[in-house]
Design a protein around this motif. Structure first.
Motif, PDB file in Angstrom:
ATOM      1  N   ALA A  47       0.871  -1.174   0.000  1.00  8.07           N
ATOM      2  CA  ALA A  47       0.000   0.000   0.000  1.00  8.07           C
ATOM      3  C   ALA A  47       0.909   1.225   0.000  1.00  8.07           C
ATOM      4  CB  ALA A  47      -0.898   0.001   1.234  1.00  8.07           C
ATOM      5  N   LEU A  48       0.495   2.260  -0.675  1.00  9.08           N
ATOM      6  CA  LEU A  48       1.304   3.470  -0.814  1.00  9.08           C
ATOM      7  C   LEU A  48       0.712   4.615   0.004  1.00  9.08           C
ATOM      8  CD1 LEU A  48       1.803   3.255  -4.676  1.00  9.08           C
ATOM      9  CD2 LEU A  48       3.356   2.456  -2.887  1.00  9.08           C
ATOM     10  N   VAL A  49       1.578   5.515   0.476  1.00 12.53           N
ATOM     11  CA  VAL A  49       1.102   6.690   1.207  1.00 12.53           C
ATOM     12  C   VAL A  49       0.386   7.626   0.252  1.00 12.53           C
ATOM     13  CG1 VAL A  49       2.933   6.552   2.941  1.00 12.53           C
ATOM     14  CG2 VAL A  49       3.252   8.009   0.934  1.00 12.53           C
ATOM     15  N   ASP A  50      -0.344   8.556   0.811  1.00 12.68           N
ATOM     16  CA  ASP A  50      -1.053   9.570   0.049  1.00 12.68           C
ATOM     17  C   ASP A  50      -0.077  10.325  -0.861  1.00 12.68           C
ATOM     18  OD1 ASP A  50      -2.020  12.595  -0.054  1.00 12.68           O
ATOM     19  OD2 ASP A  50      -3.765  11.300   0.187  1.00 12.68           O
ATOM     20  N   PRO A  51      -0.487  10.687  -2.081  1.00 10.53           N
ATOM     21  CA  PRO A  51       0.421  11.380  -3.001  1.00 10.53           C
ATOM     22  C   PRO A  51       0.928  12.729  -2.484  1.00 10.53           C
ATOM     23  CG  PRO A  51      -1.699  10.954  -4.060  1.00 10.53           C
ATOM     24  CD  PRO A  51      -1.782  10.413  -2.682  1.00 10.53           C
TER      25      PRO A  51
END
Length: 123
Positions: A47-51
């Motif tokens: 999962a990636l952090v918020d842009p």
């Protein structure tokens, strides 16, 4: 065959969900991950952090240039992915339909075959 199942997130859609809906998404992903582990088809998931926490890196005149924010301004962003190894595209699509995001209008799930990995063209 390897496939990337990418999850495209719209923060406005997520913000409109109830706490119960948000919990159900998390539980659904947990069950999906367990299923893929048991079948041996999961290679990895992230999962990636918020842009807003992203940076864009480029090199201009031999010097690095780093700017804050996402590469593209958009309502949707890449929120995470599953990298799977399964029999064929039909199986990858079948697996993708089990991701809870597919049931929520405004969220996107994309399936793409991996073409090149670890220095080798995929078959």
């Amino acid at each position: 065959m390897k496939f990337l199942i990418s999850l495209h997130i719209n923060p406005a859609v997520l913000d409109a969900l109830t706490d119960e809906e948000t919990a159900a998404i998390g539980a659904g992903h947990g069950a999906f991950i367990q299923e893929l582990k048991e079948s041996g088809e999961l290679l990895t998931t992230q999962a990636l952090v918020d842009p807003s926490q992203a940076v864009v890196v480029s090199v201009r005149d031999g010097q690095p240039v780093v700017t804050d924010g996402p590469f593209l301004e958009a309502k949707e962003f890449l929120g995470g992915f599953y990298l799977i190894d399964c029999e064929d595209k039909e199986r990858a699509i079948e697996l993708a339909t089990r991701i809870p995001d597919t049931r929520i209008p405004g969220l996107g799930v994309e399936v793409r075959q991996v073409m090149f990995a670890d220095g080798q063209l995929e078959a």
